[in-house]
Design a protein around this motif. Sequence first.
Motif, PDB file in Angstrom:
ATOM      1  N   GLY A  25       0.685  -1.170  -0.091  1.00  0.00           N
ATOM      2  CA  GLY A  25      -0.119  -0.217   0.134  1.00  0.00           C
ATOM      3  C   GLY A  25       0.800   1.155  -0.044  1.00  0.00           C
ATOM      4  O   GLY A  25       0.251   2.324  -0.091  1.00  0.00           O
ATOM      5  N   LEU A  26       2.224   1.099   0.269  1.00  0.00           N
ATOM      6  CA  LEU A  26       2.988   2.522   0.392  1.00  0.00           C
ATOM      7  C   LEU A  26       4.107   2.238  -0.709  1.00  0.00           C
ATOM      8  O   LEU A  26       4.592   3.416  -0.695  1.00  0.00           O
ATOM      9  N   GLY A  27       4.463   1.027  -0.961  1.00  0.00           N
ATOM     10  CA  GLY A  27       5.540   0.983  -1.869  1.00  0.00           C
ATOM     11  C   GLY A  27       6.571   0.999  -0.992  1.00  0.00           C
ATOM     12  O   GLY A  27       6.861   0.462   0.159  1.00  0.00           O
ATOM     13  N   VAL A  28       7.760   1.339  -1.652  1.00  0.00           N
ATOM     14  CA  VAL A  28       9.349   1.240  -1.086  1.00  0.00           C
ATOM     15  C   VAL A  28       9.297   2.441   0.039  1.00  0.00           C
ATOM     16  O   VAL A  28       9.019   3.689  -0.356  1.00  0.00           O
ATOM     17  N   VAL A  29       9.645   2.160   1.220  1.00  0.00           N
ATOM     18  CA  VAL A  29       9.945   3.295   2.429  1.00  0.00           C
ATOM     19  C   VAL A  29      11.226   2.729   2.808  1.00  0.00           C
ATOM     20  O   VAL A  29      11.811   1.841   2.876  1.00  0.00           O
ATOM     21  N   TYR A  30      12.117   4.201   3.157  1.00  0.00           N
ATOM     22  CA  TYR A  30      13.325   3.931   3.643  1.00  0.00           C
ATOM     23  C   TYR A  30      13.243   3.847   5.275  1.00  0.00           C
ATOM     24  O   TYR A  30      12.589   4.876   5.846  1.00  0.00           O
ATOM     25  N   VAL A  31      13.679   2.843   5.828  1.00  0.00           N
ATOM     26  CA  VAL A  31      13.906   2.888   7.332  1.00  0.00           C
ATOM     27  C   VAL A  31      15.291   3.138   7.873  1.00  0.00           C
ATOM     28  O   VAL A  31      16.175   2.345   7.178  1.00  0.00           O
ATOM     29  N   LYS A  32      15.752   3.825   8.645  1.00  0.00           N
ATOM     30  CA  LYS A  32      17.063   4.191   9.220  1.00  0.00           C
ATOM     31  C   LYS A  32      17.379   3.236  10.226  1.00  0.00           C
ATOM     32  O   LYS A  32      16.410   2.834  11.090  1.00  0.00           O
ATOM     33  N   PRO A  33      18.355   2.376  10.339  1.00  0.00           N
ATOM     34  CA  PRO A  33      18.373   1.349  11.326  1.00  0.00           C
ATOM     35  C   PRO A  33      18.819   2.364  12.488  1.00  0.00           C
ATOM     36  O   PRO A  33      19.191   3.389  12.581  1.00  0.00           O
ATOM     37  N   LEU A  34      18.294   1.534  13.796  1.00  0.00           N
ATOM     38  CA  LEU A  34      18.426   2.219  15.036  1.00  0.00           C
ATOM     39  C   LEU A  34      19.924   2.105  15.447  1.00  0.00           C
ATOM     40  O   LEU A  34      20.374   1.457  15.316  1.00  0.00           O
ATOM     41  N   THR A  35      20.142   3.341  16.043  1.00  0.00           N
ATOM     42  CA  THR A  35      21.487   3.633  16.751  1.00  0.00           C
ATOM     43  C   THR A  35      21.239   3.535  18.283  1.00  0.00           C
ATOM     44  O   THR A  35      20.392   3.647  18.673  1.00  0.00           O
TER      45      THR A  35
END
Length: 122
Positions: A25-35
């Motif tokens: 439903g959203l396509g490609v979403v970028y997620v920042k790995p947690l620090t």
Amino acid sequence: MTKDELRAKVLATANPKPMPVEMEGLGVVYVKPLTVGDIEALNADTNPTLRAARSIARVLCTEGGELLFNPDSPEDLFEINRLPLNTITLINGAVEKVNASTATEAIDLGNVSPPATDSSST
């Protein structure tokens, strides 16, 4: 390997690149790995009504790593709080996929090498 070499290798993992995650439903979403800093900030968040929204604001980003939402902006947090549960569930699934919590998940993501196996029999 010397202490300094090992330290440099560990620190070289800082600022990991965002990972693309396909979300229905959203396509490609970028997620920042947690620090570690992100986790500390999440643990220090004392406002339970904004904690979930702030955690989402800290990880959704552009391909270049620019956050989509400001975790310190009441307006952005209010907008995130208006998202339906199914969207939040998809986002949380993407975050879990990017931030492996077990060795098996990390290996599946390619973040670590599988442990060596002893092929000799005794």
